[in-house]
Motif scaffolding. Structure first.
Motif, short mmCIF file in Angstrom:
data_model
loop_
_atom_site.label_atom_id
_atom_site.label_comp_id
_atom_site.label_asym_id
_atom_site.label_seq_id
_atom_site.Cartn_x
_atom_site.Cartn_y
_atom_site.Cartn_z
N MET A 13 0.76 -1.00 -0.12
CA MET A 13 0.04 0.22 0.24
C MET A 13 0.36 1.47 -0.34
O MET A 13 0.55 2.03 -0.65
N VAL A 14 2.29 1.07 0.16
CA VAL A 14 2.82 2.30 1.15
C VAL A 14 3.76 2.27 -0.28
O VAL A 14 4.30 3.41 -0.36
N ASP A 15 3.94 1.32 -1.24
CA ASP A 15 5.05 1.89 -2.00
C ASP A 15 4.96 3.32 -3.41
O ASP A 15 6.14 3.60 -3.58
N PRO A 16 3.57 3.80 -3.53
CA PRO A 16 3.91 5.24 -3.70
C PRO A 16 4.94 6.13 -3.11
O PRO A 16 5.86 6.59 -3.17
N ALA A 17 4.81 5.68 -1.72
CA ALA A 17 5.55 6.53 -0.91
C ALA A 17 6.50 6.48 -0.92
O ALA A 17 7.79 7.40 -0.87
N LEU A 18 7.46 4.99 -1.54
CA LEU A 18 8.53 4.69 -0.85
C LEU A 18 9.26 5.28 -2.49
O LEU A 18 10.72 5.91 -2.73
N LYS A 21 9.86 8.55 -2.03
CA LYS A 21 11.49 8.66 -1.29
C LYS A 21 12.57 8.57 -2.08
O LYS A 21 13.52 9.13 -2.10
N ALA A 22 12.43 7.50 -3.16
CA ALA A 22 13.47 7.53 -3.59
C ALA A 22 13.65 8.18 -4.71
O ALA A 22 15.20 8.42 -4.88
N ASP A 37 15.41 -0.61 -0.88
CA ASP A 37 16.69 -0.61 0.07
C ASP A 37 15.51 1.06 0.85
O ASP A 37 16.39 0.83 2.39
N ILE A 38 15.12 1.62 0.50
CA ILE A 38 14.31 2.10 1.78
C ILE A 38 13.57 1.83 2.33
O ILE A 38 13.49 2.09 3.31
N TRP A 39 12.99 0.72 1.77
CA TRP A 39 11.98 -0.01 2.78
C TRP A 39 12.61 -0.92 3.98
O TRP A 39 12.80 -1.13 4.73
N ILE A 62 8.37 7.21 6.39
CA ILE A 62 9.08 6.91 4.92
C ILE A 62 9.19 8.61 4.52
O ILE A 62 10.23 8.89 3.86
N PHE A 63 8.84 9.19 5.35
CA PHE A 63 8.95 11.02 4.19
C PHE A 63 10.13 11.34 5.22
O PHE A 63 10.06 12.58 5.16
#
Length: 100
Positions: A13-18, A21-22, A37-39, A62-63
């Motif tokens: 669900m949070v893939d767009p936020a990841l 961030k990338a 990597d961020i996850w 994430i943010f």
């Protein structure tokens, strides 16, 4: 009603936020930053596992992930990879890793 779930259950669900961030890290000059990597950085450095969190907490983390934390994560993993590389070289050459 607030839903509390394991962080890993929110990942899709949070893939767009990841991805966002990338993209932010890319703009800052960290061209090789990936959402994966961020996850992994969040799991290892921020959450230290797979805690139960609310969606807004995951997105907030994430943010709010800073480059210092991300670079620390990459550095530690690079050292871990070097140890594995040295062990592999020692196994192939038949020598002790201390002698390399």
């Amino acid at each position: 009603m607030e839903i509390l779930q394991k962080a890993s259950e929110w990942k899709e669900m949070v893939d767009p936020a990841l991805e966002s961030k990338a993209g932010e890290f890319h703009l800052m000059g960290y061209e090789k930053a990936t959402s994966e990597d961020i996850w992994n950085c969040l799991v290892q450095k921020v959450w230290k596992g797979d805690p139960e969190l609310r969606l807004y907490e995951v997105v907030g983390d994430i943010f709010h992930l800073g480059t210092n934390t991300y670079l620390s994560y990459l550095t530690v993993n690079a050292y871990k990879d070097d140890d594995g590389l040295m062990a592999s070289i020692a196994a192939v050459t038949g020598s002790e890793s201390d002698n390399i």
